[in-house]
Design a protein around this motif. Structure first.
Motif, PDB file in Angstrom:
ATOM      1  N   SER A  24       0.831  -1.203   0.000  1.00  0.00           N
ATOM      2  CA  SER A  24       0.000   0.000   0.000  1.00  0.00           C
ATOM      3  C   SER A  24       0.865   1.253   0.000  1.00  0.00           C
ATOM      4  O   SER A  24       0.570   2.244  -0.702  1.00  0.00           O
ATOM      5  CB  SER A  24      -0.926  -0.001   1.218  1.00  0.00           C
ATOM      6  OG  SER A  24      -1.777  -1.123   1.204  1.00  0.00           O
ATOM      7  N   LEU A  25       1.957   1.212   0.778  1.00  0.00           N
ATOM      8  CA  LEU A  25       2.864   2.362   0.811  1.00  0.00           C
ATOM      9  C   LEU A  25       3.493   2.591  -0.555  1.00  0.00           C
ATOM     10  O   LEU A  25       3.704   3.739  -0.975  1.00  0.00           O
ATOM     11  CB  LEU A  25       3.939   2.114   1.870  1.00  0.00           C
ATOM     12  CG  LEU A  25       4.956   3.234   2.098  1.00  0.00           C
ATOM     13  CD1 LEU A  25       4.250   4.497   2.589  1.00  0.00           C
ATOM     14  CD2 LEU A  25       6.020   2.798   3.101  1.00  0.00           C
ATOM     15  N   LEU A  26       3.807   1.503  -1.251  1.00  0.00           N
ATOM     16  CA  LEU A  26       4.391   1.611  -2.589  1.00  0.00           C
ATOM     17  C   LEU A  26       3.448   2.346  -3.539  1.00  0.00           C
ATOM     18  O   LEU A  26       3.867   3.196  -4.331  1.00  0.00           O
ATOM     19  CB  LEU A  26       4.692   0.206  -3.115  1.00  0.00           C
ATOM     20  CG  LEU A  26       5.370   0.103  -4.480  1.00  0.00           C
ATOM     21  CD1 LEU A  26       6.738   0.757  -4.453  1.00  0.00           C
ATOM     22  CD2 LEU A  26       5.499  -1.355  -4.880  1.00  0.00           C
ATOM     23  N   LEU A  27       2.168   2.060  -3.453  1.00  0.00           N
ATOM     24  CA  LEU A  27       1.183   2.736  -4.302  1.00  0.00           C
ATOM     25  C   LEU A  27       1.122   4.229  -3.988  1.00  0.00           C
ATOM     26  O   LEU A  27       1.120   5.074  -4.897  1.00  0.00           O
ATOM     27  CB  LEU A  27      -0.186   2.091  -4.106  1.00  0.00           C
ATOM     28  CG  LEU A  27      -1.372   2.769  -4.809  1.00  0.00           C
ATOM     29  CD1 LEU A  27      -1.143   2.826  -6.316  1.00  0.00           C
ATOM     30  CD2 LEU A  27      -2.667   2.044  -4.476  1.00  0.00           C
ATOM     31  N   LEU A  28       1.108   4.582  -2.697  1.00  0.00           N
ATOM     32  CA  LEU A  28       1.036   5.989  -2.309  1.00  0.00           C
ATOM     33  C   LEU A  28       2.286   6.750  -2.746  1.00  0.00           C
ATOM     34  O   LEU A  28       2.195   7.878  -3.263  1.00  0.00           O
ATOM     35  CB  LEU A  28       0.851   6.101  -0.800  1.00  0.00           C
ATOM     36  CG  LEU A  28      -0.488   5.597  -0.245  1.00  0.00           C
ATOM     37  CD1 LEU A  28      -0.508   5.703   1.270  1.00  0.00           C
ATOM     38  CD2 LEU A  28      -1.645   6.377  -0.845  1.00  0.00           C
ATOM     39  N   LEU A  29       3.460   6.156  -2.570  1.00  0.00           N
ATOM     40  CA  LEU A  29       4.700   6.831  -2.967  1.00  0.00           C
ATOM     41  C   LEU A  29       4.780   6.977  -4.481  1.00  0.00           C
ATOM     42  O   LEU A  29       5.287   7.996  -4.994  1.00  0.00           O
ATOM     43  CB  LEU A  29       5.910   6.048  -2.449  1.00  0.00           C
ATOM     44  CG  LEU A  29       6.101   6.043  -0.925  1.00  0.00           C
ATOM     45  CD1 LEU A  29       7.291   5.181  -0.539  1.00  0.00           C
ATOM     46  CD2 LEU A  29       6.296   7.461  -0.403  1.00  0.00           C
ATOM     47  N   THR A  30       4.302   5.966  -5.214  1.00  0.00           N
ATOM     48  CA  THR A  30       4.294   6.066  -6.674  1.00  0.00           C
ATOM     49  C   THR A  30       3.362   7.195  -7.125  1.00  0.00           C
ATOM     50  O   THR A  30       3.700   7.989  -8.015  1.00  0.00           O
ATOM     51  CB  THR A  30       3.837   4.733  -7.287  1.00  0.00           C
ATOM     52  OG1 THR A  30       4.715   3.687  -6.866  1.00  0.00           O
ATOM     53  CG2 THR A  30       3.849   4.801  -8.803  1.00  0.00           C
ATOM     54  N   LEU A  31       2.186   7.287  -6.490  1.00  0.00           N
ATOM     55  CA  LEU A  31       1.252   8.372  -6.815  1.00  0.00           C
ATOM     56  C   LEU A  31       1.867   9.731  -6.488  1.00  0.00           C
ATOM     57  O   LEU A  31       1.750  10.692  -7.267  1.00  0.00           O
ATOM     58  CB  LEU A  31      -0.052   8.162  -6.043  1.00  0.00           C
ATOM     59  CG  LEU A  31      -1.159   9.193  -6.279  1.00  0.00           C
ATOM     60  CD1 LEU A  31      -1.595   9.172  -7.737  1.00  0.00           C
ATOM     61  CD2 LEU A  31      -2.342   8.915  -5.359  1.00  0.00           C
ATOM     62  N   PHE A  32       2.572   9.826  -5.361  1.00  0.00           N
ATOM     63  CA  PHE A  32       3.224  11.077  -4.960  1.00  0.00           C
ATOM     64  C   PHE A  32       4.291  11.477  -5.978  1.00  0.00           C
ATOM     65  O   PHE A  32       4.395  12.643  -6.389  1.00  0.00           O
ATOM     66  CB  PHE A  32       3.827  10.898  -3.569  1.00  0.00           C
ATOM     67  CG  PHE A  32       4.549  12.114  -3.053  1.00  0.00           C
ATOM     68  CD1 PHE A  32       4.012  13.393  -3.190  1.00  0.00           C
ATOM     69  CD2 PHE A  32       5.775  11.983  -2.424  1.00  0.00           C
ATOM     70  CE1 PHE A  32       4.670  14.512  -2.712  1.00  0.00           C
ATOM     71  CE2 PHE A  32       6.447  13.099  -1.948  1.00  0.00           C
ATOM     72  CZ  PHE A  32       5.899  14.360  -2.089  1.00  0.00           C
ATOM     73  N   ARG A  33       5.074  10.501  -6.400  1.00  0.00           N
ATOM     74  CA  ARG A  33       6.164  10.781  -7.344  1.00  0.00           C
ATOM     75  C   ARG A  33       5.600  11.190  -8.711  1.00  0.00           C
ATOM     76  O   ARG A  33       6.127  12.090  -9.370  1.00  0.00           O
ATOM     77  CB  ARG A  33       7.058   9.557  -7.467  1.00  0.00           C
ATOM     78  CG  ARG A  33       8.355   9.806  -8.204  1.00  0.00           C
ATOM     79  CD  ARG A  33       9.385   8.735  -7.913  1.00  0.00           C
ATOM     80  NE  ARG A  33       8.856   7.398  -8.177  1.00  0.00           N
ATOM     81  CZ  ARG A  33       8.534   6.531  -7.219  1.00  0.00           C
ATOM     82  NH1 ARG A  33       8.662   6.860  -5.945  1.00  0.00           N
ATOM     83  NH2 ARG A  33       8.082   5.337  -7.527  1.00  0.00           N
TER      84      ARG A  33
END
Length: 678
Positions: free
Chosen positions: A60-69
């Motif tokens: 889930s964190l990977l998805l949020l960081l990808t969206l942020f980037r």
């Protein structure tokens, strides 16, 4: 809602806003540095986890960081194409990498993109896919292993539940990682597309809207594109690396740094081999001084690690000895373990060690295995493992049997002798040591091998010591079988029956009868040498009568009657005739008239003189009628059988008491006498 929850929600909302609203250069620089910081934290956490589930939020964190980037990429692209600038961080990165040559910086950036996309991202995606597939395939086997450990008593119900939850969580985690790795791949592709957009449209906008020359356009937009790509690809590279670390990690003793150093340098002597190989390379045109320095460093490192390993082994051995001694003396766990008692113990003096030592030809262990198999067939219950040990406190030729820590039998063996038994022959010509056969109390002699043939010719039954003790163990276990059948053992029998007769078991337990009630009923059957192997028939009876009464004594009587075929066959002699002693009608009426009924059960309320007279009458009649028989049998009506057995069990335990309902209608019964009291 807590401040922590609000911070995450607000962060997600700001990411969405960032995709739409232009951001000033200073704020972009702040967010870019935050992106790099978060990527560093993620990879450091990934390196320090012992198990993948320790970082279960990673997908889930990977998805949020990808969206942020991606949100940052959109904002920086908008700023580059609109204003030909995107904040100090991107400008600094672009100037530092490109240096004197914009094209050299662009080539370095392309190499970085290729490394991330082809090597790390593709590898992490493949590992995630394989890990998810193998984890799901292994779930049934892991579940069966947990069930087997639970059934064997190796783990508790709570431990089994925790293991099952861990397996389910692992399957969910690797399945989520398989999907999350696609975000990493998509992020890498999006980064390449954004770079191409910045370059192509940057050239168009720079030369058309801003009026830059070709050289200025290349200098401005190529530099900003490289800087933007770097500040985006560096965090993406860190996240992709963290993804690879997480999905390739297995359960270990420490974090990644500890495991790498501990396992890579586990064999220090191999560093000497590496040092020698590097030194030999120095004999070639390669720089001799450089290779010699490296070889020396490897050799010194190997010597240091080898010495440290030897010292650690010495310390570990000393600590282990100290801990073992300390635990034996003061550990609460060890003290608790001392309270445990083995169900069955066989202890013997030092002269009898050869019967248990396989190196000296002893086969007692194999015999006990066969005894347990035999009794499982005869009694219908699993006999616990027999603990065998020597005991220097016993006489050299003495042995003893314990049931749950209490001595129940003892005997004496002479290993270089044979036990000669014959209750009917008195032959003084056979020399030996007079004794009693331990299992049945028959008169016997320990004789030397020289007179073995003579004793057999004289009619004696000659048995070797291992057979003597095996028979004794078998009879003692039979006699005390009910003590070995506790609630846990009863639960195992019920679970085994439930596999083939689930409806029958559900009708009996937990209502109307508890496991404790069933254990008492089965124990009463075993007390009178009635096998409980035919458990379905017993449960059919309990299902029929358990709803009518909860008196375990009465239910045991009903169960005996349902096993009439088994009981009849058990007490028939070789001629297919059952010789019995019956009770007179007067005696049976006397017993019936004196049965006292209470709320706690029924019992026989005879005065002591009448009880003594009845016991003596039964003893005299059975001794007269069964001199040559293996079992003395008293036959009576079902109404009094239980009370007669209860009365004589302490004084005449070898006398069998049966009721008419426990015999088959076609059984050939022969009366050998009648018990009567005045």
């Amino acid at each position: 809602m807590s401040a922590r929850d609000l911070s995450v929600l607000i962060g997600v909302i700001l990411i969405v806003i960032m995709l739409v609203i232009p951001l000033p250069g200073g704020l972009l620089s702040f967010l870019i540095l935050m992106n790099i910081s978060l990527a560093l934290i993620v990879i450091l956490v990934a390196m320090n986890t012992k198990e993948p589930l320790d970082f279960a939020i990673f997908p889930s964190l990977l998805l949020l960081l990808t969206l942020f980037r991606l949100g940052l990429n959109v904002s920086t692209t908008r700023s580059i194409l609109s204003n030909a600038e995107a904040g100090g961080v991107i400008d600094t990165f672009g100037n530092f990498v490109t240096g004197g040559s914009t094209f050299v910086g662009f080539v370095i950036f392309l190499i970085l993109v290729v490394i991330q996309f082809i090597v790390i991202t593709k590898g992490a995606e493949r590992v995630s896919e394989v890990a998810a597939r193998f984890t799901l395939d292994a779930m049934p086997g892991k579940q069966m292993s947990i069930d087997a450990d639970l059934n064997a008593g190796l783990i508790t119900e709570q431990q089994a539940k925790e293991r099952r939850e861990k397996i389910e969580n692992e399957a969910d985690f690797y399945g989520a990682m398989d999907g999350a790795s696609k975000f990493v791949k998509g992020d890498a592709i999006a980064g390449i597309v954004i770079v191409l957009v910045n370059i192509i449209f940057g050239f168009i906008i720079g030369m058309t809207q801003f009026g830059y020359s070709f050289t200025q356009t290349v200098d401005v937009f190529m530099r900003l594109t490289v800087g933007d790509g770097l500040v985006s690809q560096i965090p993406a590279l860190l996240i992709a690396t963290a993804t690879g670390i997480i999905v390739t990690r297995v359960a270990a003793e420490g974090n990644l740094s500890y495991d790498v150093t501990a396992q890579l340098f586990r064999y220090p002597k191999l560093l000497y081999v590496a040092a020698g190989a590097i030194f030999l390379l120095g004999l070639t045109p390669i720089n001799f001084g450089l290779t010699t320095s490296i070889a020396a460093a490897l050799g010194i490192g190997g010597f240091y690690l080898d010495s440290a390993q030897q010292r650690q082994e010495e310390v570990d051995d000393f600590v282990d000895d100290e801990e073992e001694t300390s635990q034996e003396m003061s550990s609460p766990e060890s003290v608790v373990q001392l309270l445990n008692t083995d169900p069955i113990e066989f202890e013997f003096g030092y002269a009898l060690i050869p019967i248990a030592d396989t190196n000296q030809g002893g086969d007692l262990l194999d015999r006990i295995v066969m005894i347990r198999r035999q009794l499982a067939l005869e009694l219908g219950m699993v006999i616990p493992v027999v603990r065998i040990r020597d005991n220097i406190q016993l006489n050299p030729n003495e042995y003893q049997l314990k049931i749950k820590g209490n001595e129940v039998a003892k005997g004496e063996l002479y290993l270089n002798h044979y036990l000669a038994m014959s209750p009917d022959i008195e032959d003084d010509t056979i020399d030996g040591i007079d004794t009693l056969e331990p299992a049945f109390g028959l008169p016997a002699k320990w004789i030397n091998e020289e007179v073995k043939d003579e004793a057999e010719l004289s009619g004696y039954t000659v048995v070797d010591p291992p057979s003597v003790v095996s028979t004794h163990i078998t009879e003692v276990i039979k006699k005390h079988a009910s003590q070995l059948l506790g609630r846990e053992e009863t639960k195992q029998l019920i679970d085994h029956l439930k596999e083939s007769h689930p409806i029958l078991v559900e009708e009996v337990t937990p209502e109307p009868l508890s496991i404790g009630d069933i254990q008492k009923i089965l124990g009463k059957l075993l007390d009178e040498q009635v096998a409980i192997r035919n458990l379905p028939t017993i449960f059919e009876t309990l299902a029929d009568y358990g709803k009518l009464t909860n008196d375990t004594d009465l239910l045991a009587e009903y169960s005996r009657q349902s096993l009439s075929v088994q009981i009849t066959k058990q007490y028939m002699n070789d001629d297919r005739i059952m010789k019995v002693v019956t009770l007179s009608p007067h005696l049976e009426k006397l017993i019936v008239d004196n049965i006292q009924q209470t709320e706690h059960g029924n019992f026989l309320n005879l005065d002591p003189e009448q009880q003594q007279a009845m016991i003596e009458a039964i003893n005299q009649e059975t001794n007269r009628a069964f001199v040559q028989e293996s079992a003395a049998i008293v036959l009576c009506s079902p109404a009094v059988r239980m009370y007669v057995k209860q009365l004589i069990s302490r004084f005449l335990p070898e006398v069998v008491v049966l009721s008419y309902n426990e015999l088959e209608p076609d059984a050939d019964v022969e009366s050998a006498g009648v018990v009567n009291v005045s």
